[in-house]
Motif scaffolding. Structure first.
Motif, PDB file in Angstrom:
ATOM      1  N   TYR A 171      41.387  65.379   5.998  1.00  0.00           N
ATOM      2  CA  TYR A 171      41.893  66.172   4.881  1.00  0.00           C
ATOM      3  C   TYR A 171      40.833  66.246   3.792  1.00  0.00           C
ATOM      4  O   TYR A 171      40.016  65.333   3.638  1.00  0.00           O
ATOM      5  N   THR A 172      40.884  67.318   3.017  1.00  0.00           N
ATOM      6  CA  THR A 172      40.018  67.485   1.848  1.00  0.00           C
ATOM      7  C   THR A 172      40.820  68.215   0.789  1.00  0.00           C
ATOM      8  O   THR A 172      41.509  69.193   1.089  1.00  0.00           O
ATOM      9  N   ASP A 173      40.742  67.725  -0.460  1.00  0.00           N
ATOM     10  CA  ASP A 173      41.448  68.435  -1.524  1.00  0.00           C
ATOM     11  C   ASP A 173      40.550  69.514  -2.120  1.00  0.00           C
ATOM     12  O   ASP A 173      39.408  69.710  -1.684  1.00  0.00           O
ATOM     13  N   ALA A 174      41.064  70.226  -3.114  1.00  0.00           N
ATOM     14  CA  ALA A 174      40.330  71.341  -3.720  1.00  0.00           C
ATOM     15  C   ALA A 174      39.063  70.891  -4.436  1.00  0.00           C
ATOM     16  O   ALA A 174      38.168  71.704  -4.698  1.00  0.00           O
ATOM     17  N   ASP A 175      38.946  69.599  -4.750  1.00  0.00           N
ATOM     18  CA  ASP A 175      37.744  69.062  -5.388  1.00  0.00           C
ATOM     19  C   ASP A 175      36.768  68.491  -4.369  1.00  0.00           C
ATOM     20  O   ASP A 175      35.805  67.814  -4.734  1.00  0.00           O
ATOM     21  N   ASP A 176      37.011  68.737  -3.098  1.00  0.00           N
ATOM     22  CA  ASP A 176      36.188  68.236  -1.995  1.00  0.00           C
ATOM     23  C   ASP A 176      36.221  66.713  -1.847  1.00  0.00           C
ATOM     24  O   ASP A 176      35.289  66.111  -1.323  1.00  0.00           O
ATOM     25  N   THR A 177      37.295  66.081  -2.294  1.00  0.00           N
ATOM     26  CA  THR A 177      37.481  64.660  -2.035  1.00  0.00           C
ATOM     27  C   THR A 177      37.957  64.526  -0.597  1.00  0.00           C
ATOM     28  O   THR A 177      38.939  65.158  -0.204  1.00  0.00           O
ATOM     29  N   ALA A 178      37.266  63.716   0.183  1.00  0.00           N
ATOM     30  CA  ALA A 178      37.608  63.551   1.596  1.00  0.00           C
ATOM     31  C   ALA A 178      38.682  62.477   1.775  1.00  0.00           C
ATOM     32  O   ALA A 178      38.691  61.464   1.066  1.00  0.00           O
ATOM     33  N   TYR A 179      39.587  62.717   2.724  1.00  0.00           N
ATOM     34  CA  TYR A 179      40.644  61.782   3.060  1.00  0.00           C
ATOM     35  C   TYR A 179      40.663  61.577   4.579  1.00  0.00           C
ATOM     36  O   TYR A 179      40.217  62.434   5.337  1.00  0.00           O
ATOM     37  N   LEU A 180      41.190  60.468   4.998  1.00  0.00           N
ATOM     38  CA  LEU A 180      41.256  60.154   6.418  1.00  0.00           C
ATOM     39  C   LEU A 180      42.183  61.111   7.164  1.00  0.00           C
ATOM     40  O   LEU A 180      43.158  61.610   6.597  1.00  0.00           O
ATOM     41  N   PRO A 181      41.922  61.340   8.430  1.00  0.00           N
ATOM     42  CA  PRO A 181      42.864  62.135   9.224  1.00  0.00           C
ATOM     43  C   PRO A 181      44.138  61.329   9.462  1.00  0.00           C
ATOM     44  O   PRO A 181      44.143  60.101   9.340  1.00  0.00           O
ATOM     45  N   MET A 182      45.201  62.029   9.777  1.00  0.00           N
ATOM     46  CA  MET A 182      46.485  61.392  10.088  1.00  0.00           C
ATOM     47  C   MET A 182      46.978  61.951  11.417  1.00  0.00           C
ATOM     48  O   MET A 182      46.344  62.822  12.014  1.00  0.00           O
ATOM     49  N   PHE A 183      48.132  61.473  11.862  1.00  0.00           N
ATOM     50  CA  PHE A 183      48.721  62.033  13.066  1.00  0.00           C
ATOM     51  C   PHE A 183      48.896  63.526  12.900  1.00  0.00           C
ATOM     52  O   PHE A 183      49.216  64.008  11.818  1.00  0.00           O
ATOM     53  N   ARG A 184      48.744  64.252  13.975  1.00  0.00           N
ATOM     54  CA  ARG A 184      48.897  65.708  13.932  1.00  0.00           C
ATOM     55  C   ARG A 184      50.352  66.139  14.056  1.00  0.00           C
ATOM     56  O   ARG A 184      50.681  67.305  13.931  1.00  0.00           O
ATOM     57  N   GLN A 185      51.221  65.188  14.316  1.00  0.00           N
ATOM     58  CA  GLN A 185      52.628  65.506  14.490  1.00  0.00           C
ATOM     59  C   GLN A 185      53.479  64.438  13.817  1.00  0.00           C
ATOM     60  O   GLN A 185      52.980  63.349  13.529  1.00  0.00           O
ATOM     61  N   PRO A 186      54.730  64.739  13.568  1.00  0.00           N
ATOM     62  CA  PRO A 186      55.603  63.771  12.901  1.00  0.00           C
ATOM     63  C   PRO A 186      55.814  62.512  13.737  1.00  0.00           C
ATOM     64  O   PRO A 186      55.724  62.534  14.959  1.00  0.00           O
ATOM     65  N   VAL A 187      56.104  61.432  13.042  1.00  0.00           N
ATOM     66  CA  VAL A 187      56.532  60.186  13.673  1.00  0.00           C
ATOM     67  C   VAL A 187      58.028  60.092  13.403  1.00  0.00           C
ATOM     68  O   VAL A 187      58.451  60.032  12.249  1.00  0.00           O
ATOM     69  N   LEU A 188      58.815  60.097  14.442  1.00  0.00           N
ATOM     70  CA  LEU A 188      60.262  60.026  14.306  1.00  0.00           C
ATOM     71  C   LEU A 188      60.696  58.568  14.369  1.00  0.00           C
ATOM     72  O   LEU A 188      60.259  57.827  15.247  1.00  0.00           O
TER      73      LEU A 188
END
Length: 151
Positions: free
Chosen positions: A58-75
């Motif tokens: 993930y990246t926000d509008a200020d180009d701060t990088a974030y770790l990836p997460m699951f691509r789908q929900p965890v039920l």
């Protein structure tokens, strides 16, 4: 050209469907802090075992990088001790990727001792308080049959 644009726009807004499912089953008698802790531990290894479940960073509008997460929900589901034992048996019979959390792990304080606590008990003797399972949607649904969605 108009048809292609309409089709692309429709595809971009259509709900994303997954043919796989990530599910956690918790024992119904856990305290709130235990439910949260167990859930986090149970899903933590899934990305290493099944890297396809991890999305893009993930990246926000200020180009701060974030770790990836699951691509789908965890039920998250809950059930009785018996529901957990049954689901565990079904998941192992189907050879689905599975993680376990036993009551013994509440008394350990590190990964080495956690693994030793699980290793010391036979599969049928595990005092399960949570499991996580990943696989084809219909197989996971069969594993969790009888459990209910966590409130």
């Amino acid at each position: 050209m108009r048809n292609e644009t309409t089709t692309s726009a429709s595809a971009a807004t259509a709900p994303v469907r997954f043919d796989t499912k990530i599910a956690v089953l918790l024992r119904e008698d856990l305290e709130t802090w235990q439910r949260l802790n167990v859930t986090a531990f149970l899903v933590s290894g899934l990305g290493a075992a099944a890297p396809e479940v991890i999305g893009e960073p993930y990246t926000d509008a200020d180009d701060t990088a974030y770790l990836p997460m699951f691509r789908q929900p965890v039920l998250v589901f809950e059930g009785t001790k018996e529901d957990l034992t049954t689901a565990h048996t079904r998941a192992t019979a189907r050879a689905l990727p599975l993680s376990v959390f036993t009551s013994d792990l509440f008394r350990t304080g590190n990964d080495r001792d956690n693994r030793a606590a699980v290793r010391a008990v036979s599969r049928s003797g595990l005092d399960l308080v949570g499991i996580a399972v990943y696989g084809p949607k219909n197989a996971v649904d069969k594993v969790l049959k009888g459990a209910r969605m966590h409130p």
